[in-house]
Design an enzyme around this catalytic site. Sequence first.
Site, short mmCIF file in Angstrom:
data_model
loop_
_atom_site.label_atom_id
_atom_site.label_comp_id
_atom_site.label_asym_id
_atom_site.label_seq_id
_atom_site.Cartn_x
_atom_site.Cartn_y
_atom_site.Cartn_z
N CYS B 191 0.79 -1.23 0.00
CA CYS B 191 0.00 0.00 0.00
C CYS B 191 0.82 1.29 0.00
O CYS B 191 0.25 2.36 -0.15
CB CYS B 191 -0.94 -0.01 1.19
SG CYS B 191 -1.76 -1.59 1.43
N HIS B 324 -3.49 8.21 4.96
CA HIS B 324 -3.69 6.86 4.44
C HIS B 324 -5.15 6.46 4.67
O HIS B 324 -5.81 6.00 3.76
CB HIS B 324 -2.74 5.92 5.16
CG HIS B 324 -2.76 4.51 4.65
ND1 HIS B 324 -2.50 4.18 3.34
CD2 HIS B 324 -3.02 3.33 5.28
CE1 HIS B 324 -2.59 2.87 3.19
NE2 HIS B 324 -2.91 2.32 4.35
N HIS B 361 -9.42 1.91 -1.46
CA HIS B 361 -7.99 1.66 -1.31
C HIS B 361 -7.46 1.12 -2.62
O HIS B 361 -7.81 0.01 -3.03
CB HIS B 361 -7.78 0.65 -0.18
CG HIS B 361 -6.36 0.56 0.28
ND1 HIS B 361 -5.29 1.04 -0.42
CD2 HIS B 361 -5.83 0.02 1.43
CE1 HIS B 361 -4.18 0.83 0.24
NE2 HIS B 361 -4.47 0.21 1.37
#
Lengths: 429, 443
Positions: B191, B324, B361
């Site tokens: 990520c 995030h 995401h």
Amino acid sequence: MKREVVITGLGLVGPFGLGTQALHSALEEGLAVHGEMDRGGGFHLSDSALSAGLVDQSELKQWLDPKTSRRMSLPSRLAVAAARMALEDAGFGRGELDRQPVAVSLGTAFGPTEFSVRILDQVRKTGPESVSPFLFMESVANVHAGQIALDNGLVGPNATLTQREAGSLLAVAQAHAYVSTGSATLALAGGVEEMAAIAHAVLDRFRSLSRGTHGPKKGQEQGRPFDLYRDGFVAAEGSAITVLEERGRAEARGAKIRASVRCAVRASDPTASAQNWGRDAIGLAQSLGAGLDRAGVAVGSIDRVVSGASGALQGDRLEAGVLRALFGEDLPPILTPKAVTGEYGAGLLGAGVLAVGDQGRWPTPGFEIVDPKCGLRPHDGRPLRPAQRVLISALSAGGSACWLVLDAPALAQDSQSSPTDGAAGEQFE
Amino acid sequence: MSPRDFTAPADADPGVLDTSWTCVPVVTGIGAVTPFGWGVQALMEGVNSNRHSFGGLSVIGAAGQRTSLAGEVPHDQAALVGGVFESMTPLQRKRLARTDGFALAATHEALQQAGLDRRALRARGARVGLFFGSSTGAMREGEDFFFDLRDRPEGRVAVSRLATQQNDGPGDSVARHFGVGGPHMTFATACCAATMALEAAWLAIASDEIDMALVGGADGLCNLTFAGFNSLRAVSENPCQPFRAERDGLSLGEGAGVLVLERAALALDRGATSLAQLLAVASSCDAHHMTAPDPEGDGVARAIERALSLARVSPEDVSFINAHGTGTPHNDAAEAAAFRRVFGDHLEHLPVTSTKGAIGHLLGSAGAVEAVVSVCSLLAARLHPTPGSSGADPDFGLDLVQGTARALSTPEIGLSTNLAFGGANAVAVFARAGFEVRGAARP
């Protein structure tokens, strides 16, 4: 970069065994990579290649206890074992680097494919809800770098690169950037690969693997770098991890320095296709030359090449073209360790580090006849003067390229002198 | 900045991280393909509207999935044949994986804005690099191949669909198509892959290895990641709600983001418009757990502190955070803890948002898309809201932007943070184009 970065540790796992001595012995004996892939998984064609360089997993218990091992996939075990070896080689005790800003930088071509296959089998047979969280965690490409960090408490940058055959050298180049800029005090850098059946089968379907289909050694699957009758490489698995640190720090703690990373050069060949090497040897050689020039390295000062040639038809041709364009008539001896280590698993990196200060008594198993389209002959194993400046070369299918220049510890950083002659590589028109 | 400016001070302690240098390249082009559509305009209109982009799964089968909501890039036939795809033959377009298409389209948009094309890049040879991030590459096409193979193992299943299956597939496609001659690498650090790619590009420019970089990321939905994240019980059955009190998981998405990064002097010379400055990027690792972040946010905090130090800015100088913010209970708590440690009292006045609340995401490409959003936020002096139905978690002490986009009173410095599996963290610091960086010569 003004911080000089040196290599103080090396850990190795591969089909040749565990540790630097195992690889060095295999290279000096010219022991061609061998082993057989289990084709029972249902991925291979009936006439597919059989050979693969696989790790004897029972040997890993020297470095990993069962409790640690069972939490990891095979490539994580390979990487963690190699990292432990490297740190020990560098003189660090277990836990000595805990919570220190040490970077981890790993290259992998395919990532953890076996666990990915198991997940997809679960999706297909019993549905997505049956997927195991442990399998998923260990199927992510950066898990191995994460496991190394977790195993040693390393809190610096943690990078994973996926750039196929150039991945390990690019990972070292990236680690070099971290240490030389002060973004990390030290780095563990290298590569890891597992050669799962699916990856082997796909490589075979792309005709990347040697099948021993023609030539004087018909029937023998073998990677024959630069040979006229080469027909592909032998895929392998393993891990090589180096410890990189700033020279001042290494000297202050009395570490043994294996080599100095003089420079890393990175480039790309846009003529490559998605699954093959490109054709622009001149362009790559120009990029390499410019990079060496920027680092103050005279081409003539390089006295050994550790080439990534593996037996790949186009890959070896491109590699030869780059080396000939760079060195012209003055090719240094060219070592081709992938005939011993196989392709993947970072054996090239390990061999490159071992070549520094070594006499290069490394024959090239499988090489017999020069391919005129390559026009060069790899080293035959005669003893040479110990290498002072080694160029390690990795070109990847898909177009990426990376070279590292490693200096022997005694070589002055700003020396551009050309070492006195050893046996030069022969060149053919 | 010339390489001589990189000399470590003579008395520098080799054991301590160095913050004595700095390098400030500029962003001259941005491109994106996201669940809101093809292009940066679609992305920004979407995020500023306080909507989310999630819908039912169609790219992969929804049957048997624990959840079925995702942010899919909409099919846009015009986008698929125009722009970068115009010069391709139908066969070439057919051979592209979905994620290759995302990457190429986003790169084309970014280059157009930067006033560059293939010829211009090729002319610069090895002085242009490609730094990409991806978690999946063209995994979905690989899965189709795998399932076919399982169904007929001895069959001649076409390998052509695997042409760009590897993780480096999208980045490689961009490098080949646009003629990149310099460093060419794909990060797979889950990520935060794209933010680490940004860090690598920044270091390469700082070291005078290159003058310009295409930096980005591309990821596509696939069975492996969708089922995998669900196996961890990390996915919400409803649209994710980052930093909200009732958050219960993330939403997955797909897409690509690309930035053109170059030396300020080069941009000036060729008359390119600087959209923003990249002041610094820093990364770290928690070394805490493979999938759960350190609850104290120590690793993130250290990365933020280093990035701010390299950027020569103090925590009070930061104007906003593009976090995030996945919407999982643990991630958001850890990240908030890190923010509290670094920003202290300033945090309650520091607008925070999460783009993942709108588009999901995007895994390895998240950092690139969120960097694009951060640049746009500086340009527009406005920060988009984080969609959600419940209020912000009061324990976090965050000034979460909710409901409507918020004008930024001092749109000077933006922070973009990303956390990843394996404990990796990466943080980028962007500044308004005209911001005067303290004590640093521009490269």
